[in-house]
Design a protein around this motif. Structure first.
Motif, PDB file in Angstrom:
ATOM      1  N   THR A 186     -40.708 -25.612  51.398  1.00 47.82           N
ATOM      2  CA  THR A 186     -40.607 -23.925  51.619  1.00 47.82           C
ATOM      3  C   THR A 186     -42.224 -23.477  50.976  1.00 47.82           C
ATOM      4  OG1 THR A 186     -40.169 -23.659  49.110  1.00 47.82           O
ATOM      5  CG2 THR A 186     -38.239 -24.284  50.728  1.00 47.82           C
ATOM      6  N   VAL A 187     -42.359 -22.411  51.055  1.00 54.52           N
ATOM      7  CA  VAL A 187     -43.691 -21.845  50.689  1.00 54.52           C
ATOM      8  C   VAL A 187     -43.770 -21.712  49.077  1.00 54.52           C
ATOM      9  CG1 VAL A 187     -43.873 -20.372  52.723  1.00 54.52           C
ATOM     10  CG2 VAL A 187     -42.698 -19.429  50.845  1.00 54.52           C
ATOM     11  N   PHE A 188     -42.594 -22.270  48.589  1.00 57.78           N
ATOM     12  CA  PHE A 188     -42.750 -22.233  46.982  1.00 57.78           C
ATOM     13  C   PHE A 188     -42.984 -23.558  46.560  1.00 57.78           C
ATOM     14  CE2 PHE A 188     -39.656 -18.961  48.373  1.00 57.78           C
ATOM     15  CZ  PHE A 188     -40.398 -17.746  47.599  1.00 57.78           C
ATOM     16  N   ASP A 189     -42.868 -24.666  47.653  1.00 56.72           N
ATOM     17  CA  ASP A 189     -43.169 -26.049  46.714  1.00 56.72           C
ATOM     18  C   ASP A 189     -44.668 -26.350  46.931  1.00 56.72           C
ATOM     19  OD1 ASP A 189     -40.436 -26.185  47.078  1.00 56.72           O
ATOM     20  OD2 ASP A 189     -40.414 -26.956  49.111  1.00 56.72           O
ATOM     21  N   GLU A 190     -45.300 -25.826  45.967  1.00 57.98           N
ATOM     22  CA  GLU A 190     -46.956 -25.879  45.926  1.00 57.98           C
ATOM     23  C   GLU A 190     -47.142 -27.346  45.352  1.00 57.98           C
ATOM     24  OE1 GLU A 190     -49.581 -23.270  43.872  1.00 57.98           O
ATOM     25  OE2 GLU A 190     -47.699 -22.369  43.281  1.00 57.98           O
ATOM     26  N   GLU A 191     -46.208 -28.285  44.852  1.00 59.21           N
ATOM     27  CA  GLU A 191     -46.727 -29.551  44.749  1.00 59.21           C
ATOM     28  C   GLU A 191     -47.325 -30.418  45.842  1.00 59.21           C
ATOM     29  OE1 GLU A 191     -43.544 -28.235  44.578  1.00 59.21           O
ATOM     30  OE2 GLU A 191     -42.386 -29.718  45.177  1.00 59.21           O
ATOM     31  N   HIS A 192     -46.848 -29.720  47.099  1.00 59.38           N
ATOM     32  CA  HIS A 192     -47.417 -30.711  48.254  1.00 59.38           C
ATOM     33  C   HIS A 192     -48.629 -29.864  48.427  1.00 59.38           C
ATOM     34  CE1 HIS A 192     -43.454 -32.263  48.811  1.00 59.38           C
ATOM     35  NE2 HIS A 192     -42.886 -31.240  48.739  1.00 59.38           N
ATOM     36  N   SER A 228     -39.242 -22.604  56.517  1.00 62.02           N
ATOM     37  CA  SER A 228     -39.896 -23.830  56.152  1.00 62.02           C
ATOM     38  C   SER A 228     -41.457 -23.877  56.518  1.00 62.02           C
ATOM     39  CB  SER A 228     -39.137 -25.079  56.763  1.00 62.02           C
ATOM     40  OG  SER A 228     -37.881 -25.179  56.288  1.00 62.02           O
ATOM     41  N   VAL A 229     -42.340 -24.618  55.950  1.00 63.28           N
ATOM     42  CA  VAL A 229     -43.444 -24.951  56.382  1.00 63.28           C
ATOM     43  C   VAL A 229     -43.558 -26.212  56.942  1.00 63.28           C
ATOM     44  CG1 VAL A 229     -45.926 -25.203  55.476  1.00 63.28           C
ATOM     45  CG2 VAL A 229     -44.559 -23.677  54.352  1.00 63.28           C
ATOM     46  N   ASN A 230     -43.827 -26.270  58.232  1.00 59.75           N
ATOM     47  CA  ASN A 230     -44.104 -27.493  59.090  1.00 59.75           C
ATOM     48  C   ASN A 230     -45.339 -28.185  58.743  1.00 59.75           C
ATOM     49  OD1 ASN A 230     -41.476 -27.572  59.910  1.00 59.75           O
ATOM     50  ND2 ASN A 230     -41.973 -26.581  61.972  1.00 59.75           N
ATOM     51  N   SER A 231     -46.440 -27.159  58.782  1.00 59.99           N
ATOM     52  CA  SER A 231     -47.702 -27.721  58.489  1.00 59.99           C
ATOM     53  C   SER A 231     -48.553 -26.368  58.015  1.00 59.99           C
ATOM     54  CB  SER A 231     -48.427 -28.039  59.901  1.00 59.99           C
ATOM     55  OG  SER A 231     -49.589 -28.864  59.414  1.00 59.99           O
ATOM     56  N   GLY A 232     -49.509 -26.872  57.085  1.00 65.06           N
ATOM     57  CA  GLY A 232     -50.345 -25.777  56.250  1.00 65.06           C
ATOM     58  C   GLY A 232     -51.517 -26.180  56.086  1.00 65.06           C
ATOM     59  N   TRP A 233     -52.067 -26.292  55.015  1.00 66.23           N
ATOM     60  CA  TRP A 233     -53.433 -26.812  54.787  1.00 66.23           C
ATOM     61  C   TRP A 233     -53.560 -28.208  55.321  1.00 66.23           C
ATOM     62  CZ3 TRP A 233     -54.821 -31.348  52.073  1.00 66.23           C
ATOM     63  CH2 TRP A 233     -56.242 -31.277  51.865  1.00 66.23           C
ATOM     64  N   ARG A 234     -54.400 -28.505  55.962  1.00 68.72           N
ATOM     65  CA  ARG A 234     -54.859 -30.112  56.434  1.00 68.72           C
ATOM     66  C   ARG A 234     -56.013 -30.363  56.086  1.00 68.72           C
ATOM     67  NH1 ARG A 234     -53.269 -28.455  62.492  1.00 68.72           N
ATOM     68  NH2 ARG A 234     -51.059 -27.939  62.283  1.00 68.72           N
ATOM     69  N   SER A 235     -56.329 -31.799  55.543  1.00 68.27           N
ATOM     70  CA  SER A 235     -57.803 -32.107  55.520  1.00 68.27           C
ATOM     71  C   SER A 235     -58.502 -32.300  56.812  1.00 68.27           C
ATOM     72  CB  SER A 235     -57.616 -33.565  54.801  1.00 68.27           C
ATOM     73  OG  SER A 235     -57.128 -34.571  55.665  1.00 68.27           O
ATOM     74  N   PRO A 236     -59.794 -32.280  56.964  1.00 71.09           N
ATOM     75  CA  PRO A 236     -60.519 -32.592  57.898  1.00 71.09           C
ATOM     76  C   PRO A 236     -60.154 -33.749  58.854  1.00 71.09           C
ATOM     77  CG  PRO A 236     -62.013 -31.821  56.380  1.00 71.09           C
ATOM     78  CD  PRO A 236     -60.643 -32.193  55.930  1.00 71.09           C
ATOM     79  N   ARG A 295     -54.649 -18.247  48.410  1.00 71.23           N
ATOM     80  CA  ARG A 295     -53.464 -17.636  47.732  1.00 71.23           C
ATOM     81  C   ARG A 295     -53.157 -16.387  48.086  1.00 71.23           C
ATOM     82  NH1 ARG A 295     -52.029 -21.707  45.460  1.00 71.23           N
ATOM     83  NH2 ARG A 295     -50.837 -20.501  43.983  1.00 71.23           N
ATOM     84  N   ASP A 296     -53.853 -15.662  49.003  1.00 76.73           N
ATOM     85  CA  ASP A 296     -53.235 -14.624  49.446  1.00 76.73           C
ATOM     86  C   ASP A 296     -52.086 -14.734  50.560  1.00 76.73           C
ATOM     87  OD1 ASP A 296     -54.779 -12.808  47.771  1.00 76.73           O
ATOM     88  OD2 ASP A 296     -56.538 -12.784  49.060  1.00 76.73           O
ATOM     89  N   LEU A 297     -52.566 -15.659  51.449  1.00 71.84           N
ATOM     90  CA  LEU A 297     -51.551 -15.933  52.345  1.00 71.84           C
ATOM     91  C   LEU A 297     -50.433 -16.526  51.698  1.00 71.84           C
ATOM     92  CD1 LEU A 297     -50.611 -16.923  55.220  1.00 71.84           C
ATOM     93  CD2 LEU A 297     -52.042 -18.920  55.069  1.00 71.84           C
ATOM     94  N   LEU A 298     -50.512 -17.324  50.804  1.00 68.60           N
ATOM     95  CA  LEU A 298     -49.247 -17.982  50.050  1.00 68.60           C
ATOM     96  C   LEU A 298     -48.510 -16.823  49.488  1.00 68.60           C
ATOM     97  CD1 LEU A 298     -47.998 -20.580  49.739  1.00 68.60           C
ATOM     98  CD2 LEU A 298     -49.447 -21.106  47.702  1.00 68.60           C
ATOM     99  N   GLY A 299     -49.103 -15.805  48.849  1.00 72.04           N
ATOM    100  CA  GLY A 299     -48.278 -14.868  48.208  1.00 72.04           C
ATOM    101  C   GLY A 299     -47.575 -13.835  49.390  1.00 72.04           C
ATOM    102  N   ALA A 300     -48.308 -13.627  50.359  1.00 78.05           N
ATOM    103  CA  ALA A 300     -47.545 -12.891  51.303  1.00 78.05           C
ATOM    104  C   ALA A 300     -46.343 -13.586  51.904  1.00 78.05           C
ATOM    105  CB  ALA A 300     -48.427 -12.648  52.534  1.00 78.05           C
ATOM    106  N   LEU A 301     -46.419 -14.999  52.099  1.00 79.48           N
ATOM    107  CA  LEU A 301     -45.449 -15.743  52.632  1.00 79.48           C
ATOM    108  C   LEU A 301     -44.212 -15.951  51.626  1.00 79.48           C
ATOM    109  CD1 LEU A 301     -47.443 -18.864  54.068  1.00 79.48           C
ATOM    110  CD2 LEU A 301     -45.886 -17.650  55.304  1.00 79.48           C
ATOM    111  N   ARG A 302     -44.541 -15.976  50.536  1.00 86.16           N
ATOM    112  CA  ARG A 302     -43.440 -15.985  49.338  1.00 86.16           C
ATOM    113  C   ARG A 302     -42.849 -14.864  49.406  1.00 86.16           C
ATOM    114  NH1 ARG A 302     -46.498 -19.620  44.773  1.00 86.16           N
ATOM    115  NH2 ARG A 302     -46.145 -21.426  45.688  1.00 86.16           N
TER     116      ARG A 302
END
Ligand SMILES: [Zn+2]
Length: 214
Positions: free
Chosen positions: A76-82, A111-119, A90-97
């Protein structure tokens, strides 16, 4: 003998006609398949299939891990340990929450299927998309490069499942959350001005996005 020749000709003509018919039928089938794959075949990599989770794959270069932004199911958008969630803007995450909290009141879980990704993760997704779609041009309709991807900069999320994207398409603008591409109903980015003005019209696909022209 007198009867053989005409018969042969007749048979040959019949065979030729049948072959012609087969060609037409085959062309029709291929046309249907091509049309179907072009119009509705969802991407297998990078962007979640209609909001479903697509597990990242590894290749010879080494496995993509959670440190690259790969996510297990039902994050979920609250699971920021991932890192895939924790490294989002942070603004995107705040809006999502905010949106997720209100969606939950309607019985909908985002559910977040994909969010931030490394290059490196993005590069791998692009390689897989080129392999899947057969050309860089076609892959570009679905997966951005590491230099241009809003996922790599932490400014995009792919949301699922379907009822969550349906909820967001109706209510997202009130949180500044907008669908950016017509062919990716799961891909959301923050457009704060949308709270007052509504979301801008989506691009047909990423190739129409000026940010991708780098
Ligand atoms: Zn996306």
């Amino acid at each position: 003998m007198g009867r053989t020749r005409p018969t042969r000709t007749t048979i040959r003509t019949a065979v030729r006609a049948t072959a012609g018919g087969l060609v037409v039928v085959t062309a029709a089938i291929i046309g249907t398949l091509v049309h179907r794959s072009a119009s509705s075949s969802p991407p297998s990599f990078g962007e979640a299939r209609r909001g479903e989770h697509v597990a990242p794959t590894s290749d010879a270069d080494g496995a993509v891990t959670e440190a690259d932004g790969a996510l297990p199911d039902a994050v979920t958008v609250f699971d920021e340990e991932h890192p895939g969630v924790g490294n989002l803007d942070r603004d995107l995450l705040g809006a999502l929450r905010e949106a997720a909290t209100d969606a939950a009141d309607d019985g909908i879980e985002l559910s977040v299927n994909s969010g931030w990704r490394s290059p490196e993760y993005q590069d791998q997704l692009l390689r897989e998309a080129v392999s899947e779609h057969g050309s860089e041009a076609e892959a570009a309709r679905w997966v951005a490069t590491a230099d241009t991807s809003a996922h790599v900069s932490g400014n995009a999320v792919d949301i699922g499942p379907f009822d969550a994207t349906a909820w967001l398409s109706e209510h997202g603008a009130a949180y500044g959350l907008c669908q950016i591409y017509g062919n990716e109903p799961w891909h959301y980015e923050l457009r704060p001005e949308a709270i007052e003005r509504g979301c801008p019209a989506p691009y047909a696909d990423p190739t129409q996005d000026p940010r991708m022209q780098q």
